[in-house]
Design an enzyme around this catalytic site. Sequence first.
Site: not given
Length: 216
Positions: A36, A62-64
């Site tokens: 990530r 950017i999503s969790q």
Amino acid sequence: MSTTQNPPRQMMFQLSLRRRGISDQAVLRAMEEIPRDMFVEAADRAHAYRDSALGIACGQTISQPFVVAYMTEQLQLQQNHRVLEIGTGSGYQAAILSRLCGHVLTIERYRTLADRARARLAELGCDNVEVTLGDGFDVPADAGNFDRIIVTAAMEQIPDALAQRLKPGGVLIAPVGPHQGTQTLVRLVRTDAGFERKQLVDVRFVPALPGIAREL
């Protein structure tokens, strides 16, 4: 290149996902394999494995990790599936999908994001992902239909034209609700009788907007 995860951080990342209910081993493995920290801004790399959304270029996010894993798990992907993603963003979600299906077409309205995501995905060897600059509300007709569709930006409602791009038995996941506020993840399944709709969990996403961005 990606910074190397130390074992405690990697273990806590996986443990956090498991504690929150992610149980699909293939999804967990994909989340472990895709670094990530390659997909966040340089200033945020120390926070890449926290379970929180982070800002990226063009005012997007950017999503969790939990949301990425949860949406992926809800798709119930198979290796022969063809997947459409609306909203490439950093490319992180597409990279996860690439480990679990046959082909991903991901559409991004910001040229900067599309170019950066394409470069990251190539570096990781995600050769089954096609990044396209385009309008997620107007998917090209020649793109065909899809086994799975995932929308990674908030839609006030799911356009019928998008739902119709699902193959029989196909699944669509999208955050639905007001652009400024909380949305609900909705799971659509295309059946012989029409569409089965199920509300899942509350989320917050940046808005899905029509058209190709003029700048950035």
